[in-house]
Design an enzyme around this catalytic site. Sequence first.
Site, PDB file in Angstrom:
ATOM      1  N   SER A 141       0.861  -1.183   0.000  1.00 41.36           N
ATOM      2  CA  SER A 141       0.000   0.000   0.000  1.00 41.36           C
ATOM      3  C   SER A 141       0.896   1.232   0.000  1.00 41.36           C
ATOM      4  O   SER A 141       2.019   1.195   0.530  1.00 41.36           O
ATOM      5  CB  SER A 141      -0.892   0.020   1.247  1.00 41.36           C
ATOM      6  OG  SER A 141      -1.505   1.285   1.414  1.00 41.36           O
ATOM      7  N   TYR A 154      -1.717  -0.797  10.326  1.00 45.22           N
ATOM      8  CA  TYR A 154      -1.831  -1.116   8.902  1.00 45.22           C
ATOM      9  C   TYR A 154      -0.659  -0.529   8.119  1.00 45.22           C
ATOM     10  O   TYR A 154      -0.022  -1.219   7.319  1.00 45.22           O
ATOM     11  CB  TYR A 154      -3.154  -0.577   8.352  1.00 45.22           C
ATOM     12  CG  TYR A 154      -3.370  -0.916   6.902  1.00 45.22           C
ATOM     13  CD1 TYR A 154      -3.770  -2.188   6.517  1.00 45.22           C
ATOM     14  CD2 TYR A 154      -3.171   0.041   5.909  1.00 45.22           C
ATOM     15  CE1 TYR A 154      -3.965  -2.510   5.181  1.00 45.22           C
ATOM     16  CE2 TYR A 154      -3.360  -0.266   4.572  1.00 45.22           C
ATOM     17  CZ  TYR A 154      -3.759  -1.541   4.216  1.00 45.22           C
ATOM     18  OH  TYR A 154      -3.939  -1.851   2.881  1.00 45.22           O
TER      19      TYR A 154
END
Length: 264
Positions: A141, A154
């Site tokens: 990501s 995350y």
Amino acid sequence: MNSSKGTTLITGASSGIGAVYADRLAARGHHLILVARRRDRLEEQAARLHTAYGSKVEIFPADLAKEEDLGRVEALFTSTRDIDMLVNSAGLGALGPGAAVDLKMVDGLVRVNVLALTRLSLVAARVFAQRKQGTIINIGSILALMPVSGASSYSASKAYVLNFSRSLQAELGQSGVTVQAVMPSMVHSEFFGDQPAPFPEQLFMSAETLVDTALSALDQGELITFPTLHDVTQWQEFDNARILLVKSLTQGGQPAARYNQSNA
């Protein structure tokens, strides 16, 4: 019916990015092993892909946060199945302020985003290196480069994915094994569940566009892929700055002059 290009194991294959990888790779002639928690969705996916592309599709319901299930998936690489591609698409979010987020959610995130991805990548790497061919695709990501409030775990897990993938690239570069890290921005998926996404709509890419872009990048030999990055020199400049910093950090073992107490 397509002639087979080998067998691909895809985690998180029942929805979102993983489901699109299954579709696109089946269309390219790959046989598939689909791993996810929801058997019903896997069964529907397998039936559709076999009908559409003639691919052999095996489903493997598993919760990668559970040690027993993860071990069963690892064993697939050393069984009689001839797996030559791994797509690590499974991932969890555990979003929210670090001081308030559910610790069980964080534990699950670490187990899936970090531990499962690592163990499956390593067992695949060993098998692929022995054969001198194979491909590992890890979904990261852009938050790997953007530590932000509300996504500490995350963001950290995706920074791990990036560094881990790059290290594997360095280790396996001469062995015939390809390792690609795909670093998307916002993607339409079930990631936010029933909650509205906290980002403007124009920032989102469809999972289909993401996977098509990532596979095109893979075909071109691009191993670190930022699908929304139009000027690739910006990544090159970023990485060059990182290299310069590392050189500065490794000139010696003495503390910097600004930490000299006598100068205070």
